[in-house]
Design an enzyme around this catalytic site. Structure first.
Site, PDB file in Angstrom:
ATOM      1  CB  SER A 171      -0.842   0.082   1.195  1.00 27.45           C
ATOM      2  OG  SER A 171      -0.447  -0.282   2.310  1.00 27.45           O
ATOM      3  CG  HIS A 176      -3.852  -1.032  -2.032  1.00 27.38           C
ATOM      4  ND1 HIS A 176      -4.537   0.121  -2.116  1.00 27.38           N
ATOM      5  CD2 HIS A 176      -3.462  -1.301  -1.045  1.00 27.38           C
ATOM      6  CE1 HIS A 176      -4.343   0.675  -1.005  1.00 27.38           C
ATOM      7  NE2 HIS A 176      -3.784  -0.003   0.003  1.00 27.38           N
ATOM      8  CE  LYS A 180      -7.815   0.834   1.006  1.00 26.31           C
ATOM      9  NZ  LYS A 180      -6.918  -0.332   1.772  1.00 26.31           N
TER      10      LYS A 180
HETATM   11  C1  PLP Z   1      -7.072  -0.661   3.318  1.00 29.44           C
HETATM   12  C2  PLP Z   1      -6.330  -1.930   3.680  1.00 29.44           C
HETATM   13  C3  PLP Z   1      -6.915  -3.093   4.502  1.00 29.44           C
HETATM   14  C4  PLP Z   1      -8.040  -2.530   5.518  1.00 29.44           C
HETATM   15  O1  PLP Z   1      -9.230  -2.457   4.741  1.00 29.44           O
HETATM   16  P1  PLP Z   1     -10.504  -1.600   5.349  1.00 29.44           P
HETATM   17  O2  PLP Z   1     -11.549  -1.842   4.670  1.00 29.44           O
HETATM   18  O3  PLP Z   1     -10.154   0.114   5.084  1.00 29.44           O
HETATM   19  O4  PLP Z   1     -10.345  -1.824   6.746  1.00 29.44           O
HETATM   20  C5  PLP Z   1      -6.157  -3.945   4.669  1.00 29.44           C
HETATM   21  N1  PLP Z   1      -5.307  -4.247   3.774  1.00 29.44           N
HETATM   22  C6  PLP Z   1      -4.661  -3.415   2.905  1.00 29.44           C
HETATM   23  C7  PLP Z   1      -3.378  -3.820   2.081  1.00 29.44           C
HETATM   24  C8  PLP Z   1      -5.188  -2.128   2.801  1.00 29.44           C
HETATM   25  O5  PLP Z   1      -4.485  -1.299   2.088  1.00 29.44           O
END
Ligand code: PLP
Length: 398
Positions: A178, A206, A237
């Site tokens: 990320s 992602h 996302k």
């Molecule tokens: C954003 C993210 C999460 C958490 O997801 P949410 O739905 O925001 O709680 C988990 N793993 C990665 C790699 C992320 O970027």
């Protein structure tokens, strides 16, 4: 107690690491309003622009009219709606697995999956740059955790050789990291897992909706859907809604449904969010041109920044990590961007290592060419002001 908290807060301030919230007064879209001021947004995880798509909003409104605003219970008691079951079928089919399970967030999914599956006497091998929710899942599990150096397959093999006495092993990795935007070397991870008898779990937060022929993520991108045991991801996302999930075999899903505390003791996601997720996945599968556009946009800005002399973490995803250096410089850069009408926050320690502070850009499929060009132009202008552009890079790329 308060004295102690204030002392620690003061230390955080002195290190330049004090965090405050920034407020948006409009949707998370390419153009938004930051504390009353119009800006271009270059830091949203709403990669495909679906979070503000009118079809998504319609589905959410319809679901509210039919099912209300809250689910009223946990999934295992009274909160399990037909919508949840449809979403889980759609995720399983999208991800190419037998079944799936939805959690209230990606964070809760990682915490629940890892802490439930891995027990005392087991071992987890985790990439050093994995997401905080994976780290917390490992901490909460009674298994031992061994951290291997970031995407270093020699180190992973060494660590696997040192844990042969453990009953069960799990290798867990972000699919796309990320903060850096690079892709995990899944082919090598899978072959090591097979050699040493480990399960594999990939967090595709992602890459879902972006990588792979149907947008299913890094596993599909490498053709390894069947070799990876657990495909975890988030609905928050590119899917444009909220919630987390895991797709896996029927027995793994049944096990988690029976045992994962962050699933069992949580109110089921609200109808609007679930309906929007279903629509988001439908759009992703039917409109593949969105992710093509997204990757083209990212490539344009990545190449432009590199040619101008910026130093970027290598990658081929919509996450562009533009390295600035000190936390102070990164914060100043971000402040200058904002003055020029671009919102892209600085990322600094402890999120990234000391001296690796950066501006983390995330590109959207809905960014228009002139917005990308404006961002490039503005980066170069500020880079020159701050004397950050390496002439060596500029020469090399000519
Ligand atoms: C954003 C993210 C999460 C958490 O997801 P949410 O739905 O925001 O709680 C988990 N793993 C990665 C790699 C992320 O970027």
């Amino acid at each position: 107690m308060t004295d102690y908290l204030n002392q620690e807060l003061q230390q955080i301030r002195e290190q330049g690491l004090f965090r405050t919230l920034r407020r948006l007064d409009a949707a998370s879209d390419t153009k938004t309003v930051l504390e009353g001021k119009k800006v271009l947004l270059f830091s949203s995880n709403n990669y495909l622009g679906l979070a503000n798509d009118s079809r998504m909003k319609e589905k959410a409104i319809e679901a509210i009219k039919q099912f209300g605003t809250g689910s009223g219970g946990s999934r295992l008691t009274t909160g399990n709606l037909s919508l949840h079951e449809q979403l889980e079928r759609d995720i399983a089919s999208f991800k190419g697995k037998e079944a799936s399970l939805v959690f209230s967030s990606g964070f809760l999914a990682n915490v629940g999956i890892i802490s439930t599956l891995m027990k005392q006497g087991d071992v987890i091998l985790s990439d050093s740059l994995n997401h905080a929710s994976i780290i917390d899942g490992c901490r909460l599990s009674k298994a031992d955790t061994v951290i291997y150096n970031h995407v270093d397959m020699n180190d992973l093999e060494k660590k696997l050789q040192s844990v042969t006495s453990y009953q069960r092993k799990l290798i867990v990795t972000d699919g796309v990291f990320s903060m850096d935007g690079n892709i995990a070397p899944l082919p090598a991870i899978v072959s090591l897992a097979q050699k040493y008898g480990a399960m594999v779990m990939v967090d595709d937060a992602h890459s879902t909706g972006i990588l792979g022929k149907t947008g299913a993520g890094t596993a599909e991108y490498f053709g390894l859907t069947h070799q990876i045991d657990l495909l975890m991801g988030t609905l928050s996302k590119s899917i444009g809604a909220e919630g987390g999930y895991v797709a896996a075999s029927q027995s793994l899903i049944q096990y988690l449904r029976n045992k994962a505390r962050s699933f069992i003791f949580q109110t089921a996601l609200s109808p609007s969010v679930v309906a929007a997720s279903i629509e988001g996945i439908r759009i992703i599968r039917e409109e593949r041109e969105r992710s093509v556009r997204l990757l083209e946009n990212a490539e344009f800005l990545r190449n432009g920044l590199k040619k101008s002399g910026f130093s970027l973490v290598d990658g081929s995803t919509p996450i562009l990590a533009v390295l600035i250096g000190s936390a102070q410089d990164a914060v100043h850069f971000s402040k200058r961007l904002e003055e020029e009408g671009i919102f892209a926050p600085a990322i600094r320690p402890p999120t990234v290592p000391e001296g690796m502070s950066r501006i983390r850009l995330t590109i959207m499929a809905t960014h228009r060419q002139e917005q990308l060009e404006y961002a490039l132009h503005t980066f170069v202008k500020i880079g020159k002001e701050m004397n950050l552009l390496s002439t060596k890079n500029v020469m090399q790329s000519k």
